[in-house]
Design a protein around this motif. Structure first.
Motif, PDB file in Angstrom:
ATOM      1  N   PHE A  48     -11.850  -9.667 -14.065  1.00  0.00           N
ATOM      2  CA  PHE A  48     -10.453  -9.424 -13.715  1.00  0.00           C
ATOM      3  C   PHE A  48     -10.384  -8.415 -12.571  1.00  0.00           C
ATOM      4  O   PHE A  48     -10.060  -7.239 -12.751  1.00  0.00           O
ATOM      5  N   HIS A  49     -10.704  -8.888 -11.406  1.00  0.00           N
ATOM      6  CA  HIS A  49     -10.646  -8.039 -10.222  1.00  0.00           C
ATOM      7  C   HIS A  49     -10.493  -8.919  -8.988  1.00  0.00           C
ATOM      8  O   HIS A  49     -10.778 -10.119  -9.023  1.00  0.00           O
ATOM      9  N   LEU A  50     -10.048  -8.318  -7.919  1.00  0.00           N
ATOM     10  CA  LEU A  50      -9.889  -9.052  -6.674  1.00  0.00           C
ATOM     11  C   LEU A  50     -11.250  -9.294  -6.031  1.00  0.00           C
ATOM     12  O   LEU A  50     -12.123  -8.432  -6.088  1.00  0.00           O
ATOM     13  N   PRO A  51     -11.415 -10.434  -5.399  1.00  0.00           N
ATOM     14  CA  PRO A  51     -12.599 -10.612  -4.552  1.00  0.00           C
ATOM     15  C   PRO A  51     -12.421  -9.783  -3.285  1.00  0.00           C
ATOM     16  O   PRO A  51     -11.328  -9.295  -3.004  1.00  0.00           O
ATOM     17  N   PRO A  52     -13.480  -9.595  -2.519  1.00  0.00           N
ATOM     18  CA  PRO A  52     -13.316  -8.904  -1.225  1.00  0.00           C
ATOM     19  C   PRO A  52     -12.271  -9.634  -0.383  1.00  0.00           C
ATOM     20  O   PRO A  52     -11.981 -10.811  -0.627  1.00  0.00           O
ATOM     21  N   ALA A  53     -11.754  -8.929   0.600  1.00  0.00           N
ATOM     22  CA  ALA A  53     -10.651  -9.428   1.419  1.00  0.00           C
ATOM     23  C   ALA A  53     -10.662 -10.941   1.554  1.00  0.00           C
ATOM     24  O   ALA A  53     -11.590 -11.522   2.090  1.00  0.00           O
ATOM     25  N   THR A  54      -9.648 -11.568   1.002  1.00  0.00           N
ATOM     26  CA  THR A  54      -9.566 -13.016   0.992  1.00  0.00           C
ATOM     27  C   THR A  54      -8.226 -13.470   1.542  1.00  0.00           C
ATOM     28  O   THR A  54      -7.202 -12.795   1.344  1.00  0.00           O
ATOM     29  N   SER A  55      -8.248 -14.597   2.217  1.00  0.00           N
ATOM     30  CA  SER A  55      -6.997 -15.152   2.746  1.00  0.00           C
ATOM     31  C   SER A  55      -6.261 -15.969   1.688  1.00  0.00           C
ATOM     32  O   SER A  55      -5.146 -16.421   1.927  1.00  0.00           O
ATOM     33  N   GLN A  56      -6.890 -16.149   0.515  1.00  0.00           N
ATOM     34  CA  GLN A  56      -6.215 -16.874  -0.560  1.00  0.00           C
ATOM     35  C   GLN A  56      -4.999 -16.092  -1.041  1.00  0.00           C
ATOM     36  O   GLN A  56      -5.061 -14.867  -1.211  1.00  0.00           O
ATOM     37  N   PRO A  57      -3.882 -16.762  -1.297  1.00  0.00           N
ATOM     38  CA  PRO A  57      -2.737 -16.070  -1.904  1.00  0.00           C
ATOM     39  C   PRO A  57      -3.105 -15.589  -3.304  1.00  0.00           C
ATOM     40  O   PRO A  57      -3.967 -16.175  -3.971  1.00  0.00           O
ATOM     41  N   ILE A  58      -2.472 -14.528  -3.743  1.00  0.00           N
ATOM     42  CA  ILE A  58      -2.639 -14.083  -5.129  1.00  0.00           C
ATOM     43  C   ILE A  58      -1.272 -14.035  -5.797  1.00  0.00           C
ATOM     44  O   ILE A  58      -0.277 -13.630  -5.196  1.00  0.00           O
ATOM     45  N   ILE A  59      -1.239 -14.511  -7.030  1.00  0.00           N
ATOM     46  CA  ILE A  59      -0.045 -14.458  -7.865  1.00  0.00           C
ATOM     47  C   ILE A  59      -0.383 -13.567  -9.040  1.00  0.00           C
ATOM     48  O   ILE A  59      -1.347 -13.831  -9.778  1.00  0.00           O
ATOM     49  N   MET A  60       0.391 -12.516  -9.231  1.00  0.00           N
ATOM     50  CA  MET A  60       0.140 -11.547 -10.297  1.00  0.00           C
ATOM     51  C   MET A  60       1.324 -11.549 -11.266  1.00  0.00           C
ATOM     52  O   MET A  60       2.479 -11.476 -10.841  1.00  0.00           O
ATOM     53  N   VAL A  61       1.017 -11.623 -12.549  1.00  0.00           N
ATOM     54  CA  VAL A  61       2.054 -11.632 -13.583  1.00  0.00           C
ATOM     55  C   VAL A  61       1.750 -10.475 -14.521  1.00  0.00           C
ATOM     56  O   VAL A  61       0.750 -10.507 -15.251  1.00  0.00           O
ATOM     57  N   GLY A  62       2.584  -9.446 -14.489  1.00  0.00           N
ATOM     58  CA  GLY A  62       2.299  -8.261 -15.284  1.00  0.00           C
ATOM     59  C   GLY A  62       3.534  -7.526 -15.735  1.00  0.00           C
ATOM     60  O   GLY A  62       3.947  -6.554 -15.098  1.00  0.00           O
ATOM     61  N   PRO A  63       4.173  -7.946 -16.822  1.00  0.00           N
ATOM     62  CA  PRO A  63       5.319  -7.200 -17.334  1.00  0.00           C
ATOM     63  C   PRO A  63       4.880  -5.919 -18.031  1.00  0.00           C
ATOM     64  O   PRO A  63       3.770  -5.834 -18.563  1.00  0.00           O
ATOM     65  N   GLY A  64       5.744  -4.928 -18.023  1.00  0.00           N
ATOM     66  CA  GLY A  64       5.443  -3.677 -18.712  1.00  0.00           C
ATOM     67  C   GLY A  64       4.195  -3.014 -18.159  1.00  0.00           C
ATOM     68  O   GLY A  64       3.946  -2.999 -16.957  1.00  0.00           O
ATOM     69  N   THR A  65       3.368  -2.481 -19.063  1.00  0.00           N
ATOM     70  CA  THR A  65       2.147  -1.812 -18.640  1.00  0.00           C
ATOM     71  C   THR A  65       1.124  -2.796 -18.094  1.00  0.00           C
ATOM     72  O   THR A  65       0.112  -2.378 -17.522  1.00  0.00           O
ATOM     73  N   GLY A  66       1.392  -4.086 -18.235  1.00  0.00           N
ATOM     74  CA  GLY A  66       0.509  -5.086 -17.646  1.00  0.00           C
ATOM     75  C   GLY A  66       0.481  -5.039 -16.139  1.00  0.00           C
ATOM     76  O   GLY A  66      -0.390  -5.652 -15.506  1.00  0.00           O
ATOM     77  N   VAL A  67       1.403  -4.278 -15.527  1.00  0.00           N
ATOM     78  CA  VAL A  67       1.421  -4.167 -14.066  1.00  0.00           C
ATOM     79  C   VAL A  67       0.335  -3.221 -13.560  1.00  0.00           C
ATOM     80  O   VAL A  67      -0.019  -3.244 -12.376  1.00  0.00           O
ATOM     81  N   ALA A  68      -0.225  -2.384 -14.447  1.00  0.00           N
ATOM     82  CA  ALA A  68      -1.145  -1.328 -14.015  1.00  0.00           C
ATOM     83  C   ALA A  68      -2.314  -1.829 -13.168  1.00  0.00           C
ATOM     84  O   ALA A  68      -2.583  -1.267 -12.101  1.00  0.00           O
ATOM     85  N   PRO A  69      -3.052  -2.868 -13.593  1.00  0.00           N
ATOM     86  CA  PRO A  69      -4.171  -3.299 -12.744  1.00  0.00           C
ATOM     87  C   PRO A  69      -3.725  -3.820 -11.393  1.00  0.00           C
ATOM     88  O   PRO A  69      -4.471  -3.719 -10.412  1.00  0.00           O
ATOM     89  N   PHE A  70      -2.518  -4.339 -11.321  1.00  0.00           N
ATOM     90  CA  PHE A  70      -2.045  -4.891 -10.051  1.00  0.00           C
ATOM     91  C   PHE A  70      -1.692  -3.787  -9.061  1.00  0.00           C
ATOM     92  O   PHE A  70      -1.740  -4.000  -7.842  1.00  0.00           O
ATOM     93  N   VAL A  71      -1.349  -2.621  -9.567  1.00  0.00           N
ATOM     94  CA  VAL A  71      -1.187  -1.472  -8.687  1.00  0.00           C
ATOM     95  C   VAL A  71      -2.531  -1.161  -8.026  1.00  0.00           C
ATOM     96  O   VAL A  71      -2.617  -0.892  -6.833  1.00  0.00           O
TER      97      VAL A  71
END
Length: 234
Positions: A48-71
């Motif tokens: 559960f981590h981002l790959p190195p700089a990628t041109s692929q779009p990313i969609i993140m779904v994180g309600p509540g404290t689930g947003v923490a890794p996306f920060v």
């Protein structure tokens, strides 16, 4: 969880947020001898981590404290070459923007800078705020509202999808919403079926181009390909 020792602790939020681990560590730190206490930490390897700089779009779904890794994801992307990274779309939900809109200033700042391409908000317990912001109730509702754009990112642009949060409710409902979105996209765009790993049979009607079972199987395949990653807890 809050960090009692961090100067960056959000002073703009008047309601104190206390987790489980950090208050325990704070108490331990204040009561331990000067030499400190020994704490055993087990690191679990994961994907559960981002790959190195990628041109692929990313969609993140994180309600509540689930947003923490996306920060953390967005902080990482802020350090990368902006010309080498693709768009980022976050679905974030909370009860009310006046009570538990975590990382609000940071998210707004990333939207303003263009680091966060889209931010879809959901307020489950504040109808007035929901109406004012044209927000949805739950993250799965927002995904369904923008179903064609979500599907286009996944099917046509090979987007990476990350989901973090509650497993019993949100995780299940988001998975179900994604399956419905893929079915709906396949019905409207049957030419996209090969990209979904589905053979378009001649006798299939457009609205039955992809069954729910096939959509769920597609999500399982995307998961095995590390394009659909979930960090969920009960």
């Amino acid at each position: 969880a809050s960090d009692p020792f961090s100067a960056a602790e959000d002073a703009r939020v008047s309601i104190e947020r206390r987790g489980l681990c950090t208050p325990w560590l704070e108490k331990l730190a204040r009561s331990s001898s000067p030499s400190g206490a020994r704490i055993l930490v087990a690191r679990r390897p994961g994907h559960f981590h981002l790959p190195p700089a990628t041109s692929q779009p990313i969609i993140m779904v994180g309600p509540g404290t689930g947003v923490a890794p996306f920060v953390g994801f967005l902080e990482q992307r802020a350090q990368e070459d902006s010309a080498a990274i693709g768009p980022a779309w976050l679905f974030f939900g909370c009860r009310s923007p006046s009570r538990d809109h975590l990382f609000r200033a940071e998210l707004d700042g990333w939207v303003d800078s263009g680091m966060l391409t889209r931010l879809s908000l959901c307020f489950s317990r504040d109808a007035a705020a929901r109406d004012a912001a044209d927000a949805d109730v739950y993250v799965q509702d927002a995904m369904k509202r923008h179903w064609e754009e979500v599907a286009e990112q996944i099917v046509e642009r090979n987007a990476l999808v990350f989901v973090c949060g509650d497993a019993k409710g949100m995780g299940r409902d988001v998975n179900d919403a994604l399956a419905d979105i893929l079915c709906r996209y396949a019905a409207k765009h049957p030419e996209a079926l090969p990209k979904l790993g589905i053979e378009h049979t001649a006798n299939a009607t457009d609205d039955q181009a992809m069954t729910k079972v096939q959509a769920l199987q597609t999500l399982m395949r995307l998961s095995s390909e590390k394009r659909y990653l979930r960090d969920l807890w009960a």
